[in-house]
Write a protein that holds these residues in place. Structure first.
Motif, PDB file in Angstrom:
ATOM      1  N   LYS A  40       0.807  -1.211   0.000  1.00 26.88           N
ATOM      2  CA  LYS A  40       0.000   0.000   0.000  1.00 26.88           C
ATOM      3  C   LYS A  40       0.842   1.264   0.000  1.00 26.88           C
ATOM      4  N   GLY A  41       2.144   1.108   0.147  1.00 27.01           N
ATOM      5  CA  GLY A  41       3.023   2.270   0.204  1.00 27.01           C
ATOM      6  C   GLY A  41       3.351   2.766  -1.185  1.00 27.01           C
ATOM      7  N   THR A  42       3.901   3.932  -1.229  1.00 27.62           N
ATOM      8  CA  THR A  42       4.309   4.481  -2.510  1.00 27.62           C
ATOM      9  C   THR A  42       5.821   4.564  -2.544  1.00 27.62           C
ATOM     10  N   GLY A  43       6.339   4.407  -3.681  1.00 31.34           N
ATOM     11  CA  GLY A  43       7.770   4.509  -3.877  1.00 31.34           C
ATOM     12  C   GLY A  43       8.037   5.447  -5.024  1.00 31.34           C
ATOM     13  N   PRO A  44       9.278   5.550  -5.431  1.00 31.72           N
ATOM     14  CA  PRO A  44       9.595   6.452  -6.538  1.00 31.72           C
ATOM     15  C   PRO A  44       8.983   5.942  -7.837  1.00 31.72           C
ATOM     16  N   ASP A  45       8.594   6.867  -8.667  1.00 32.38           N
ATOM     17  CA  ASP A  45       8.070   6.526  -9.991  1.00 32.38           C
ATOM     18  C   ASP A  45       9.262   6.312 -10.905  1.00 32.38           C
ATOM     19  N   LEU A  46       9.608   5.054 -11.118  1.00 28.13           N
ATOM     20  CA  LEU A  46      10.797   4.730 -11.905  1.00 28.13           C
ATOM     21  C   LEU A  46      10.630   5.039 -13.386  1.00 28.13           C
ATOM     22  N   GLU A  47       9.396   5.268 -13.814  1.00 23.98           N
ATOM     23  CA  GLU A  47       9.136   5.608 -15.212  1.00 23.98           C
ATOM     24  C   GLU A  47       9.240   7.105 -15.454  1.00 23.98           C
ATOM     25  N   ALA A  48       9.184   7.907 -14.399  1.00 24.40           N
ATOM     26  CA  ALA A  48       9.241   9.355 -14.541  1.00 24.40           C
ATOM     27  C   ALA A  48      10.646   9.788 -14.938  1.00 24.40           C
ATOM     28  N   PRO A  49      10.744  10.802 -15.791  1.00 26.44           N
ATOM     29  CA  PRO A  49      12.072  11.281 -16.177  1.00 26.44           C
ATOM     30  C   PRO A  49      12.757  11.970 -14.997  1.00 26.44           C
ATOM     31  N   SER A  50      14.071  11.847 -14.956  1.00 25.60           N
ATOM     32  CA  SER A  50      14.837  12.503 -13.900  1.00 25.60           C
ATOM     33  C   SER A  50      14.916  13.994 -14.197  1.00 25.60           C
ATOM     34  N   ALA A  51      15.354  14.749 -13.204  1.00 28.38           N
ATOM     35  CA  ALA A  51      15.515  16.195 -13.394  1.00 28.38           C
ATOM     36  C   ALA A  51      16.504  16.478 -14.522  1.00 28.38           C
ATOM     37  N   ALA A  52      17.573  15.685 -14.589  1.00 26.20           N
ATOM     38  CA  ALA A  52      18.574  15.878 -15.643  1.00 26.20           C
ATOM     39  C   ALA A  52      17.972  15.601 -17.017  1.00 26.20           C
ATOM     40  N   GLU A  53      17.170  14.553 -17.113  1.00 31.39           N
ATOM     41  CA  GLU A  53      16.526  14.241 -18.412  1.00 31.39           C
ATOM     42  C   GLU A  53      15.572  15.353 -18.822  1.00 31.39           C
ATOM     43  N   MET A  54      14.827  15.894 -17.876  1.00 29.79           N
ATOM     44  CA  MET A  54      13.901  16.985 -18.188  1.00 29.79           C
ATOM     45  C   MET A  54      14.667  18.227 -18.621  1.00 29.79           C
ATOM     46  N   PHE A  55      15.798  18.506 -17.968  1.00 23.95           N
ATOM     47  CA  PHE A  55      16.621  19.658 -18.313  1.00 23.95           C
ATOM     48  C   PHE A  55      17.157  19.529 -19.739  1.00 23.95           C
ATOM     49  N   VAL A  56      17.703  18.363 -20.083  1.00 22.04           N
ATOM     50  CA  VAL A  56      18.250  18.140 -21.416  1.00 22.04           C
ATOM     51  C   VAL A  56      17.157  18.252 -22.454  1.00 22.04           C
ATOM     52  N   LYS A  57      15.999  17.696 -22.175  1.00 15.90           N
ATOM     53  CA  LYS A  57      14.884  17.750 -23.126  1.00 15.90           C
ATOM     54  C   LYS A  57      14.426  19.197 -23.341  1.00 15.90           C
ATOM     55  N   ALA A  58      14.391  19.992 -22.275  1.00 18.52           N
ATOM     56  CA  ALA A  58      13.965  21.399 -22.392  1.00 18.52           C
ATOM     57  C   ALA A  58      14.966  22.206 -23.190  1.00 18.52           C
ATOM     58  N   ARG A  59      16.225  21.813 -23.192  1.00 16.25           N
ATOM     59  CA  ARG A  59      17.276  22.564 -23.909  1.00 16.25           C
ATOM     60  C   ARG A  59      17.311  22.196 -25.395  1.00 16.25           C
ATOM     61  N   GLN A  60      16.597  21.153 -25.786  1.00 10.45           N
ATOM     62  CA  GLN A  60      16.643  20.707 -27.187  1.00 10.45           C
ATOM     63  C   GLN A  60      15.708  21.493 -28.043  1.00 10.45           C
TER      64      GLN A  60
END
Length: 96
Positions: free
Chosen positions: A76-96
């Motif tokens: 019933k607990g929650t853990g990290p969303d392993l499918e979510a992009p990391s901050a670094a991936e989001m940063f690189v994608k925003a710079r493209q």
């Protein structure tokens, strides 16, 4: 859930008998049974062997984290969303 209750639950989930566990870890069935019945205090290496024989680990959980750990173990607990992009991936994608 106590350590002994957890061992018994894992035995059931693994489809193992106390005799099979004892044979696997090299401890006589009467001694494993006595440990699980609380008839004698088990040494830490015995607890390590019981856990290893069940392909598990025993750990100490601070009381302030116990509720969260129990929820995770109950599924019933929650853990990290392993499918979510990391901050670094989001940063690189925003710079493209």
């Amino acid at each position: 859930m106590s350590f002994v209750q957890q061992v018994r639950a894992l035995l059931s989930r693994r489809g193992m008998s106390v005799t099979e566990l004892g044979d696997l870890i090299g401890i006589a069935r009467p001694n494993v049974s006595a440990t699980l019945a609380g008839r004698h205090d088990a040494r830490s290496n015995t607890l390590d062997a019981l856990a290893a024989g069940l392909n598990a680990q025993w750990v100490l959980v601070p009381n302030e984290h116990l509720a969260a750990v129990r929820q995770v173990l109950a599924g019933k607990g929650t853990g990290p969303d392993l499918e979510a992009p990391s901050a670094a991936e989001m940063f690189v994608k925003a710079r493209q």
